[in-house]
Design an enzyme around this catalytic site. Sequence first.
Site, PDB file in Angstrom:
ATOM      1  N   LYS A   1       0.843  -1.194   0.000  1.00 16.17           N
ATOM      2  CA  LYS A   1       0.000   0.000   0.000  1.00 16.17           C
ATOM      3  C   LYS A   1       0.880   1.246   0.000  1.00 16.17           C
ATOM      4  O   LYS A   1       1.874   1.305   0.728  1.00 16.17           O
ATOM      5  CB  LYS A   1      -0.909  -0.037   1.233  1.00 16.17           C
ATOM      6  CG  LYS A   1      -1.946   1.073   1.325  1.00 16.17           C
ATOM      7  CD  LYS A   1      -2.815   0.852   2.552  1.00 16.17           C
ATOM      8  CE  LYS A   1      -3.884   1.917   2.713  1.00 16.17           C
ATOM      9  NZ  LYS A   1      -4.737   1.665   3.907  1.00 16.17           N
TER      10      LYS A   1
ATOM     11  N   SER B   1      -9.500   1.592   3.083  1.00 16.52           N
ATOM     12  CA  SER B   1      -8.713   2.438   2.218  1.00 16.52           C
ATOM     13  C   SER B   1      -7.692   1.655   1.398  1.00 16.52           C
ATOM     14  O   SER B   1      -7.138   2.168   0.429  1.00 16.52           O
ATOM     15  CB  SER B   1      -7.974   3.495   3.047  1.00 16.52           C
ATOM     16  OG  SER B   1      -7.055   2.893   3.955  1.00 16.52           O
TER      17      SER B   1
ATOM     18  N   SER C   1      -9.623  -0.636   7.214  1.00 17.27           N
ATOM     19  CA  SER C   1      -9.039  -0.592   5.875  1.00 17.27           C
ATOM     20  C   SER C   1      -8.392  -1.892   5.441  1.00 17.27           C
ATOM     21  O   SER C   1      -8.146  -2.087   4.252  1.00 17.27           O
ATOM     22  CB  SER C   1      -8.003   0.534   5.798  1.00 17.27           C
ATOM     23  OG  SER C   1      -8.601   1.789   6.002  1.00 17.27           O
TER      24      SER C   1
END
Length: 654
Positions: A105, A179, A203
């Site tokens: 990420k 997210s 997330s």
Amino acid sequence: MTTELMTGPRPDGLVPVPDLQATVLRDGYHRGTLRVTEVIAAVYDRIEARGDDAVWISMVPRPQAMARAAALDAMRDALFGPAGGGRAGADSRLPALFGLPFAVKDNIDVAGLATTAGCPGFAREPTSDAPAVAALLAAGAVCLGKTNLDQFATGLSGARSPYGTPVSPFDPEMIAGGSSSGSGVAVAAGLVTFAVGTDTAGSGRVPAALTNVVGIKPSRGLVSTRGLVPACRSLDCPSVFALSVADARLALSVMAGYDPADPYSRRLPGLAGPGWPTVSNSGRRPRVAMARPRELTFFGDAGARAVHEHGLSLLRELGVELVPVDLEPFLAAGRLLYEGPWLAERFASVGEFVLAHPDQVHPTVRAVIEPGAAITGVEVHRGLTRLRVLRRQAEALWQDVDALVLPTVPTSYPVAAVLADPIGLNSRLGRYTTFANLLDLAAVAVPVGFHGGLPHGATLLAPAGQDAFLADLAARLHACTGLPTGATGHPLAEATAPAPPTPLVPPTPLVPAGPGRDVVDLAVVGAHLSGLPLNGELTRLGAVLVRRDRTLPRYRLYALAGGPPRRPGLLRTTRGGSAIEVEVWRLSTQAAGRFLLGVGSPLAIGTVELVGGPTLGFLCESAAVEGAEDITDLGGWRPYLATASPSPSTVDVP
């Protein structure tokens, strides 16, 4: 209840989805029927065929990834020769994550790739890998790139990024969750074996539920958060997405570990443990709490409710005793996340940038973060006190049950609907996730079933430190569903039982380097240690960590002048020496040659005497230590960095 899932040839006409489950790849590597170069080439082909799918923000250049793959193949050949090495389960000589492709990420540092946190104007250029990433590379994994996310990890939809919106691999009109949106889709689409995400409010679990993959949110502090752009620093957790619990657990077992340089790191039992007991010490079956039906809302999604009830029935079949409980303390804690202390903490992380560059921040993200500047100290303390009351109420539950099961999300939404009501629908998505870190819980999200062509899942939660128990139970639940993995169409890899975590250092010695072995072992003592600024010079050449060791008590260690980065000097002495911590890394002979060409004065390479036997390693010219600080008594470079004042090369810059 049906588990609808389209199988057979994919309508997108893309490169076929390879089966990237760790068990499949490792078995192929050991047998000699798969090469790392073949696997990495195949996934790059598929990524390129997908085009601009909004999954990636930046990628490791293909030639660089292929060079690392070739170095790993060379290592494998040096160990086993051209013939296969036998079944993976019978041989532990390859590193734990050998040849497994992964993604990170883009709010976590990877040396050589910008860290944007989903905001181009915020981008920084890290010179070293985050410790969690460094550990994965050291264990032989191959990083492909950085994945998309809701900007500053603020959101659960995946629709708050200037880099586009990753969408459901089952319906392009639907969100994939956030997210960690790109991380979830990268796994589900068969682009990587696992992906690193983060989880503050859900997330690391919401994307798992909406893409039919597993998401493990470990106990807070189990994995170092250094090198992570914080959302709420006291709550942030690196997380893992994978096609199976076993794969996620394997990656997480490598990432986990106490980090003295991270103020939020904790010594926790992690993923080791005796496994899931069928009968506890009290003689009862495992007890799992569930919400009373009237307390569960799915916002009108009857299909999602049916899938959740199916998951409960599977748990019963596993012999679990389900216990209805009052869910309100958990929901009340979750509502606190966007109030008082934690809204102020979000502002403390990136608020100054948001105020200084409003035009570079997503409007919804700005609307969430800006109010944190107005939170008063009074409000902070009221919020903290309220949370303590709710924690105390939740603690009473754990006296009687082993875990809690909830829907991961109550429903899903089209991208257009989320864009029309970004805050309201985001709140709905996080209804069953936002409380976990506030209440200090570990969680594992697993697929349960499909309805209307879309996946839905369940999350198992337990107090911090119960990660192994949750992983065992979640693996059994996932296996019972009979679902294919992600959107790949591949079945869950067969295993007689959930695999125990594979340690970073194999329990049996690796074949030593020596005559007839086309590899070189190198002892490093300073900035090349895993997670430190120069470690990428090793991992980019395909080096893997063999073991952690100590020198014989014949050396002194000095903090040399100059930098950044700071570097130590290891000097052999005839008197007054001590044992110094080192790491031993293994490279192919070709890679070692390239690396050694870059070693300059006052450092040199010579034979270093270790407890595990002599090997090549970094030494220092005696003239360079004149006037340098003698840090021998600390026993190693890491303890020195933990006590020394910060410098630009070691400080964590948000």
